[in-house]
Design a protein around this motif. Sequence first.
Motif, PDB file in Angstrom:
ATOM      1  N   LYS A   1       6.076  -0.780  10.802  1.00  0.00           N
ATOM      2  CA  LYS A   1       5.877  -2.102   9.956  1.00  0.00           C
ATOM      3  C   LYS A   1       4.982  -2.960  10.841  1.00  0.00           C
ATOM      4  N   GLY A   2       5.377  -3.198  12.006  1.00  0.00           N
ATOM      5  CA  GLY A   2       4.263  -4.005  13.156  1.00  0.00           C
ATOM      6  C   GLY A   2       2.947  -3.330  13.021  1.00  0.00           C
ATOM      7  N   LEU A   3       2.726  -1.982  13.097  1.00  0.00           N
ATOM      8  CA  LEU A   3       1.353  -1.550  13.144  1.00  0.00           C
ATOM      9  C   LEU A   3       0.644  -1.783  12.028  1.00  0.00           C
ATOM     10  N   PHE A   4       1.268  -1.664  10.815  1.00  0.00           N
ATOM     11  CA  PHE A   4       0.747  -1.858   9.501  1.00  0.00           C
ATOM     12  C   PHE A   4       0.375  -3.255   9.393  1.00  0.00           C
ATOM     13  N   SER A   5       1.077  -4.144   9.777  1.00  0.00           N
ATOM     14  CA  SER A   5       0.587  -5.420   9.580  1.00  0.00           C
ATOM     15  C   SER A   5      -0.596  -6.008  10.539  1.00  0.00           C
ATOM     16  N   MET A   6      -0.628  -5.399  11.755  1.00  0.00           N
ATOM     17  CA  MET A   6      -1.715  -5.624  12.723  1.00  0.00           C
ATOM     18  C   MET A   6      -3.105  -4.863  12.227  1.00  0.00           C
ATOM     19  N   ALA A   7      -3.077  -3.780  11.833  1.00  0.00           N
ATOM     20  CA  ALA A   7      -4.107  -3.169  11.140  1.00  0.00           C
ATOM     21  C   ALA A   7      -5.293  -3.156  12.159  1.00  0.00           C
ATOM     22  N   SER A   8      -5.011  -2.654  13.442  1.00  0.00           N
ATOM     23  CA  SER A   8      -6.011  -2.532  14.477  1.00  0.00           C
ATOM     24  C   SER A   8      -6.467  -1.245  14.745  1.00  0.00           C
ATOM     25  N   PRO A   9      -7.804  -0.832  14.945  1.00  0.00           N
ATOM     26  CA  PRO A   9      -8.265   0.223  14.966  1.00  0.00           C
ATOM     27  C   PRO A   9      -7.959   1.019  16.284  1.00  0.00           C
ATOM     28  N   TRP A  10      -7.827   0.173  17.172  1.00  0.00           N
ATOM     29  CA  TRP A  10      -7.876   0.736  18.585  1.00  0.00           C
ATOM     30  C   TRP A  10      -6.297   1.049  18.844  1.00  0.00           C
ATOM     31  N   LEU A  11      -5.335   0.313  18.029  1.00  0.00           N
ATOM     32  CA  LEU A  11      -3.845   0.654  18.100  1.00  0.00           C
ATOM     33  C   LEU A  11      -3.718   1.709  17.427  1.00  0.00           C
ATOM     34  N   THR A  12      -4.274   2.095  16.118  1.00  0.00           N
ATOM     35  CA  THR A  12      -4.226   2.939  15.313  1.00  0.00           C
ATOM     36  C   THR A  12      -4.594   4.275  15.959  1.00  0.00           C
TER      37      THR A  12
END
Length: 134
Positions: A55-66
């Motif tokens: 949920k947190g990752l989807f809300s940030m939508a960062s290519p580096w974090l992905t």
Amino acid sequence: MSYVNLDYLDLVIASALLVINGVLSIRFSLGLERKLLVSALRMIVQLLVVGFLLKGLFSMASPWLTALVALVMVGFAGREIMVRQEHRLRGFWGLGLGTGAIAFAGVGVTMLALGALIRPDPGWTPRYALPLLG
């Protein structure tokens, strides 16, 4: 793209199936009820933790974090490949060969599906990329 929404009835049905397995284990003296209970509790905790993280990752939508999460996923998959081998390779080959193979296949199929079939905008959207890689 459409989503499948799960409601409380779906969760009750899944839980009932697990309870039925436990009852059958007790009825036929299979001795699996403790393992079923521990597995169910582990599943609940793991799904809650992964749900909050995604949920947190989807809300940030960062290519580096992905990319970082994808790298961690491939690393864990490579480790699982290594520990399940009956005759393990030593040194780098033990982890590197399995991890390289799963990375090549997983990333290749994920990129093909994202680029040719799903075509999200942006292409690295974690909502699509990470489940496909998994």
